[in-house]
Enzyme design. Structure first.
Site, PDB file in Angstrom:
ATOM      1  CD  GLU A 394      43.154  54.012  27.464  1.00 32.18           C
ATOM      2  OE1 GLU A 394      44.001  52.887  27.328  1.00 32.18           O
ATOM      3  OE2 GLU A 394      43.565  54.911  27.904  1.00 32.18           O
ATOM      4  CG  LEU A 435      45.198  54.804  23.759  1.00 30.11           C
ATOM      5  CD1 LEU A 435      45.691  54.862  22.841  1.00 30.11           C
ATOM      6  CD2 LEU A 435      45.805  55.542  24.710  1.00 30.11           C
ATOM      7  CD  GLU A 437      46.462  56.374  29.583  1.00 29.41           C
ATOM      8  OE1 GLU A 437      46.992  56.586  28.969  1.00 29.41           O
ATOM      9  OE2 GLU A 437      45.780  55.218  29.246  1.00 29.41           O
ATOM     10  CD  GLN A 459      43.749  49.260  26.659  1.00 32.90           C
ATOM     11  OE1 GLN A 459      44.390  49.579  26.008  1.00 32.90           O
ATOM     12  NE2 GLN A 459      42.526  48.678  26.864  1.00 32.90           N
ATOM     13  CG  PHE A 460      48.195  46.960  29.961  1.00 34.66           C
ATOM     14  CD1 PHE A 460      48.435  46.175  30.172  1.00 34.66           C
ATOM     15  CD2 PHE A 460      47.192  47.484  29.082  1.00 34.66           C
ATOM     16  CE1 PHE A 460      47.951  45.536  29.014  1.00 34.66           C
ATOM     17  CE2 PHE A 460      47.314  46.505  27.889  1.00 34.66           C
ATOM     18  CZ  PHE A 460      47.566  45.492  28.121  1.00 34.66           C
ATOM     19  CG  ASP A 462      52.967  48.484  32.707  1.00 36.75           C
ATOM     20  OD1 ASP A 462      54.328  47.841  33.083  1.00 36.75           O
ATOM     21  OD2 ASP A 462      51.907  47.625  33.390  1.00 36.75           O
ATOM     22  N   PRO A 466      49.848  59.271  33.587  1.00 37.10           N
ATOM     23  CG  PRO A 466      49.448  58.448  31.122  1.00 37.10           C
ATOM     24  CD  PRO A 466      50.004  58.018  32.124  1.00 37.10           C
ATOM     25  CG  HIS A 507      52.481  45.050  28.419  1.00 32.30           C
ATOM     26  ND1 HIS A 507      53.044  45.611  27.643  1.00 32.30           N
ATOM     27  CD2 HIS A 507      51.210  45.450  27.994  1.00 32.30           C
ATOM     28  CE1 HIS A 507      52.968  46.309  26.594  1.00 32.30           C
ATOM     29  NE2 HIS A 507      51.426  46.053  26.773  1.00 32.30           N
TER      30      HIS A 507
END
Ligand SMILES: Cc1ncc(C[n+]2csc(CCOP(=O)(O)OP(=O)(O)O)c2C)c(N)n1
Length: 706
Positions: A394, A435, A437, A459-460, A462, A466, A507
């Protein structure tokens, strides 16, 4: 069925002559009789699992006639026995899987039967989670496109064909999985050469299609996908199936886009031997299904249209029976895997990232720079070295709108780690993902099985969840479950951790221990810029899947800056670094706790406690020898990590220290970590929740007191 006459006045049906039609009959019957044989063997406890392809034979026989073994790529699901027979898997090989034999080409006795895999025919190892394979197929098709476009890849013309396609099949129940929709999404946005076959037998175990799919018709739902060829057929009708498969494969081979065939089939043998459909399927429905049996329908056609007599078919049947019995006897006698082989092939047997080959000297250059700069530079250098590396995730591209790229500075990731890569290497190698995962990891798995080297970004940390199914059940198990015939070496880069003063619960997460619990993945967790460069290069060049954890708070600190260590600098996995010498207490730590532990050690010095700080740098494998050597000297150990104490990776280390180093210990093993709760947004709460230097210092003092 209407026939035309060939040159010798023999009837030809849909272009198939008598011998070809009889071959179709034979393969359908062979498939059914193999199922029957397995059921018999299961009832005799000679095999341990059975799932049948009964009722699905006609559409798969049609698929087998249109697809090209060893040329196209295949992600078949467990009902695809007829197709696999046509691709070249022998009855003996199928039964080797059933008995769990050592030489089963799909898995060497590790995966259940009917979970196909065969390198000779491009059948990629199948798992059991419903629907995960659909994303692999998309990644695999994408790899073919990348090979065709990236001129710098050596021997790329041997790695794809201009009219190849990737076949993937699934049941109608599995279309309820998000991964199915994520796959359609990418296949259509990227116009990929994927052929989806949904084999709709009306039930997912006991759940009927109308509970799975609004309106009970999956092809109706997918018709709005742009560029997708959609067909809906009676999959028990061989000729209807053949027409549909020919049309669909033509569409894909001529690069018009992906195709989707929805075949309604039957499931006469219940879901598996553990299921009894009489419990939920009404008798009338079962009777109606029986009338659509594809083998009965096809044999009726052969007789009615004068292609074969009942006697001809009986001869074929007797031959099939003989072949199946012989194959079964041979498979039952085949050697089983040795118990001692249980731990083989979790990781590559060829490339050992903890070996001396990965211990290369640094050639520092330039001014000290941040971890962000080190990672970005390493990616740039590695991508220049190996054109098979593709980067996606992403926001990782500079700018998806190609025409705008010259006039904008470019994004290159929310933390800027991938900035400039697209500009340097083009959008075939660096691109944004939707978007989703699971989509990112699943596609990467598909690409990696085709020997590209995906280096993807989640991206994170957290939001890695998924993708957890793809990580735990696919990425980490591919090599093991296929008996080392398939593998998916790839890197997942993941910004992790807190101390952001405002990151909040979503985050700031840690959780490396969860992944350390998944055999088959390696985990790197650098604490400074130089280690990040060295460990990332090792991650990329090693032959295993790697989770590369990048601490967000460490990205731009001044205390962990370093000079870029050069294009060949690597750090072997499993080699800890002593950050500070000390004689009284050993602190074992990693990530953001390294600096906090060093500060605590400085404070402890004032109390005349001499503290050694050992930075593990990789979690899988971890440097047990270094821990043991230092504990033998200090006799006291504190394990400090950012993750929650409860079930953090420190729990594993503490148990091992207690179990194996007890004689050396003069004090209890202490752990420092976060409270057992999410990381709250308010900075005061965050400070209370995450471990601080003061917490490490307290543990050091308490340990030193003994
Ligand atoms: C993710 C996942 N959830 C549940 C299961 C258990 N399971 C195995 S097969 C199956 C039903 C699949 O139905 P469908 O996709 O329609 O295929 P069919 O078996 O009917 O051909 C289920 C629920 C699984 N294997 N994977």
């Amino acid at each position: 069925m209407k026939a035309v006459l060939n040159g010798r006045d023999a009837p030809v049906f849909e272009g198939l002559q008598r011998d070809e039609l009889l071959a179709v009959y034979r393969v359908m019957l062979l498939s059914r009789k193999l199922d029957d044989k397995e059921i018999q063997l299961k009832n005799q406890s000679q095999i341990f699992f059975q799932i049948s392809g009964a009722g699905h034979e006609a559409v798969l026989a049609a698929a087998g006639l249109t697809l090209r073994s060893g040329y196209d790529w295949f992600f078949p699901y467990y009902r695809d026995r007829t197709l696999c027979l046509q691709l070249g898997v022998t009855p003996y090989e199928m039964l080797l899987a059933a008995v769990g034999a050592k030489d089963d080409p799909a898995s060497g006795g590790r995966q259940m039967p009917s979970h196909w895999g065969h390198t000779a025919f491009n059948i990629v190892s199948g798992s059991s989670p419903t629907g995960t394979q659909v994303l692999h197929a998309v990644g695999n098709a994408e790899a073919g496109v990348i090979y065709s476009r990236v001129a710098q890849i050596p021997d790329r013309e041997l790695k794809s064909h201009p009219d190849e396609l990737t076949y993937v099949s699934l049941g109608e129940g599995a279309t309820s999985e998000g991964e199915f929709w994520e796959a359609l999404n990418s296949a259509c946005t990227k116009h990929l050469p994927v052929l989806f076959l949904v084999e709709d037998n009306g039930y997912a175990i006991s759940v009927p299609v109308e509970v799975q799919t609004p309106g009970g018709d999956i092809s109706r739902l997918v018709r709005s996908f742009p560029g997708l060829h959609v067909d809906s057929i009676d999959g028990t009708d061989f000729f209807a199936s053949l027409r549909a498969m020919r049309e669909a494969t033509d569409y894909v081979r001529t690069r018009k886009g992906p195709a989707f065939v929805h075949a309604r089939v039957i499931r006469p043998y219940s879901h598996s031997l553990s299921d009894d459909e009489k419990l939920y399927k009404p008798p009338l429905e079962r009777e109606a299904e029986a009338r659509r049996d594809p083998i009965a329908r096809f044999s009726e056609f052969l007789k009615k249209d004068g292609v074969a007599t009942a006697e001809d078919l009986a001869v074929i049947s007797a031959g099939v029976e003989r072949e199946v019995n012989e194959a079964a006897l041979k498979a039952l006698a085949a050697p089983k895997p040795a118990k001692s082989s249980a731990m083989l092939w979790l990781y590559s047997p060829d490339v050992d990232p903890s070996s001396a080959a990965f211990d290369t000297p640094a050639h520092p250059e330039g001014k000290p720079d941040t971890m962000v700069a080190a990672i970005n530079r390493t990616l740039k250098d590695e991508m220049a070295r190996d054109a098979r590396i593709v980067v996606f995730g992403e926001d990782v591209a500079d700018c998806s709108k190609k025409e705008a790229l010259p006039i904008v500075p470019g994004k290159g990731g929310v933390f800027k780690l991938t900035h400039g890569l697209q500009r340097l290497y083009g959008d075939d190698r660096v691109f944004n993902a939707p978007l989703a995962e699971a989509n990112i990891v699943g596609r990467a798995v598909g690409m990696a099985t085709r020997k590209l080297k995906p280096v993807v970004e989640i991206q994170f940390f957290d939001y890695i969840w998924p993708a957890m199914m793809q990580i735990r059940d696919e990425m980490t198990m591919m090599r093991y479950r296929s008996g080392n015939t398939w593998s998916c070496p790839m890197v997942i880069r993941v910004p992790i951790g807190g101390y952001l003063r405002g990151g909040g619960p979503y985050h700031s997460q840690s959780g490396e221990s969860i992944f350390a619990h998944c055999p088959g993945v390696r985990i790197a967790y650098p604490s400074n810029a130089i280690d990040a460069a060295g460990l990332l290069r090792t991650s990329i060049r090693c032959d295993d899947p790697v989770l590369f954890l990048e601490h967000k708070h460490l990205y731009r600190q001044t205390y962990n800056k370093g000079e870029y260590p050069g294009k060949e600098f690597m750090i072997p996995f499993g080699r800890a670094k002593l950050r500070r010498e000390g004689d009284h207490v050993l602190v074992v730590t990693w990530g953001a706790l390294v600096q906090r532990s060093l500060l605590a050690a400085q404070q402890a010095e004032k109390d005349h406690i001499s503290v050694a700080v050992l930075d593990l740098r990789t979690i899988v494998p971890y440097d047990w020898d270094a821990i043991a050597a230092h504990v033998a000297r200090t006799n006291r150990i504190v394990i400090a990590h950012e993750d929650q104490v409860m079930c953090g990776f420190g729990a594993e280390l503490a148990a091992r220290v207690a179990g194996e180093l007890f004689e050396h210990l003069d004090a209890p093993v202490r752990r420092v970590g976060a409270l057992n709760c999410p990381v709250a947004y308010n900075p005061d709460l965050e400070e209370a929740i995450l471990p601080q230097s003061a917490d490490v210092l307290k543990a050091i003092r308490e340990t030193a007191k003994y």
